[in-house]
Write an enzyme that holds these catalytic residues in place. Structure first.
Site, mmCIF file in Angstrom:
data_model
loop_
_atom_site.group_PDB
_atom_site.id
_atom_site.type_symbol
_atom_site.label_atom_id
_atom_site.label_comp_id
_atom_site.label_asym_id
_atom_site.label_seq_id
_atom_site.Cartn_x
_atom_site.Cartn_y
_atom_site.Cartn_z
ATOM 1 N N HIS A 173 0.819 -1.215 0.000
ATOM 2 C CA HIS A 173 0.000 0.000 0.000
ATOM 3 C C HIS A 173 0.852 1.264 0.000
ATOM 4 O O HIS A 173 0.390 2.339 -0.412
ATOM 5 C CB HIS A 173 -0.912 -0.011 1.233
ATOM 6 N N ASP A 419 -11.893 -5.820 -18.255
ATOM 7 C CA ASP A 419 -12.020 -6.916 -19.229
ATOM 8 C C ASP A 419 -10.664 -7.168 -19.892
ATOM 9 O O ASP A 419 -10.155 -6.327 -20.627
ATOM 10 C CB ASP A 419 -13.076 -6.535 -20.271
#
Length: 476
Positions: A173, A419
């Site tokens: 992070h 996608d």
């Protein structure tokens, strides 16, 4: 709960770099928005896709495109292939990318015989069932001059023969918040869908390229100095606190996803808007989809804890006990942050809401929750900079309380649009919420305006949460 029997076999492990010579050797400083995340566990996400082909077909046809598109994308998102350089005090940590120095992202390819449909289900199932598909960040190393070196990202792709594929991602992070990282995933998936063509719109559209310049951060209040003190304590305590995590979580924990339909959310928003009229204020609270979802989930988490464990371990959980709700605010478009929306790094401020248990547990406690969350959301519109600069003090107060719920993810990420050329994801899971104190929020896969909320709880508490959620939705 006995886990089903299945095999996960490693097929190959490769390392993917940005194209040679495409990124110069670069050093990026860290600031007060990055440094507090050193104590955070890696962010972990799983993207499941339909893929009705064999493993050999995947390796021959899909994997080369996946690798090539990742390489091209890392040219723009090079910090993910870089290293976190962590020197001892009084030196400062930084991200360092070396051209030609072997900086890369490990990509593991595996094959699993597990039940794909079980893994992507919404109903409660063993939380450990998803762990085999999460990549592990490589271990840290120590340089000759005493600097600890931490890898930043790892990828694991698992094929479920003739059924599906899972892309597992883990990243530190400190290098990137959720908005930055999902920007990377969106770009990678777009390039992959275009068969790895360098002419992909995401690589050539300057408005979409990540911005790595840290010079825009002004620090008139010495926030970097305070954050550095936190980092120095962290790195000095490495041997005690920062070795490989072997935390043993309760064996009866289950993971479940709750889908709130668009019609349910609209009704909830309308009812809360009507009821949230604070007599001390002339201005009516604005109840958004986010606020409505946070409110009902916070109340159900508190009630499920009360149902499962009505007496706290210290015996002092009375009506005056404070309960906290935490959500992250993306500051890129907030007042005081002159940063583009494509800034790559951390740019989050903590939105911390607190209320007394007695006010939340009454019949209309959800109204109290909604008013408190709405008030904090409004405050953060202009006060996010101040909250970000306060560092970890308020967070420490919240964590010490033992009564807190946090939100991870955001429907604004539009994760179901990722996608890779195999269609929209079948399911997305955030594994870093396994501690049981967090909820993940993403948009509904199946209808605009809906929400998916995932969480991990003990089996008994999950049953209580499910019952409380159904009752609260019925009441509205």
């Amino acid at each position: 709960m006995a886990a089903p029997s299945f095999m996960v076999n490693i097929v190959d492990t490769i390392h993917v770099s940005a194209p040679a010579g495409s990124v110069p050797t670069t050093s990026l400083p860290l600031n007060y928005l990055d440094l507090p995340w050193f104590a955070s566990a890696p962010m972990q996400s799983l993207f499941f896709y339909e893929f009705p082909h064999s493993t050999s077909h995947f390796i021959q046809a899909a994997l080369p495109i996946l690798k090539h598109s990742l390489s091209l994308t890392l040219q723009q998102f090079f910090p993910l292939a870089a290293k976190l350089m962590c020197p001892p005090p009084p030196l400062k940590p930084y991200i360092f990318y070396t051209d030609g120095g072997g900086d890369s992202v490990p990509l593991t390819v595996s094959e699993s015989t597990a039940d794909f449909n079980l893994l992507i289900a919404n109903y409660p199932r063993d939380f450990k069932s998803l762990h085999p598909y999460v990549p592990e960040l490589p271990p840290s190393t120590m340089s000759s001059d005493g600097v600890r070196v931490l890898p930043i990202m790892a990828v694991k792709v698992t094929v479920f023969p003739n059924v599906g594929v899972c892309i597992g991602l883990a990243h530190n992070h400190v290098a990137a918040d959720g908005s930055s990282f999902m920007h990377f995933v969106r770009c990678w998936s777009s390039v992959c869908k275009s068969n790895g063509e360098p002419a992909s719109a995401f690589l050539n559209d300057s408005a979409r390229r990540p911005i790595h310049n840290r010079e825009a951060f002004d620090d008139p209040n010495g926030c970097n100095d305070e954050a550095l003190k936190f980092y120095w304590h962290w790195i000095s305590s490495w041997r005690e606190n920062l070795g490989p995590s072997k935390e043993i979580l309760p064996a009866d924990k289950v993971r479940a996803t709750f889908v709130l339909a668009a019609a349910q959310i609209v009704k909830l928003k309308q009812q809360l808007t009507t009821q949230c009229k604070n007599s001390n204020e002339s201005e009516q609270q604005l109840i958004s989809t986010f606020i409505a979802t946070c409110s009902i989930m916070w109340i159900c988490m508190i009630k499920s804890e009360e149902n499962y464990n009505p007496i706290s371990s210290n015996g002092h959980d009375d009506d005056d006990t404070l309960h906290y709700f935490l959500f992250a605010v993306d500051c890129r478009s907030r007042t005081g942050f002159p940063l583009p929306v494509t800034y790559f790094g951390n740019c989050l401020a903590p939105g911390i809401v607190k209320a007394k248990k007695g006010d939340l547990m009454v019949s209309n406690g959800i109204v109290t929750a909604a008013e408190a969350i709405a008030k904090k959301v409004k405050e953060m519109e202009s006060g996010a900079l101040q909250e970000a600069q306060k560092g970890t003090s308020k967070l420490e107060e919240m964590f010490r309380s033992g009564h807190h719920v946090a939100v991870s993810g955001s429907p604004k990420f539009r994760v179901y649009d990722m996608d890779f050329g195999w269609g929209r994801p079948m399911k997305i899971e955030f594994i870093h919420i396994d501690d049981g104190g967090s909820l993940s929020f993403i948009e509904s896969r199946d209808e605009p305006g809906g929400m998916e909320v995932s969480l991990v709880l003990s089996k008994n508490r999950m049953d209580a949460f499910t019952s409380n959620l159904a009752e609260n939705l019925k009441a509205f």
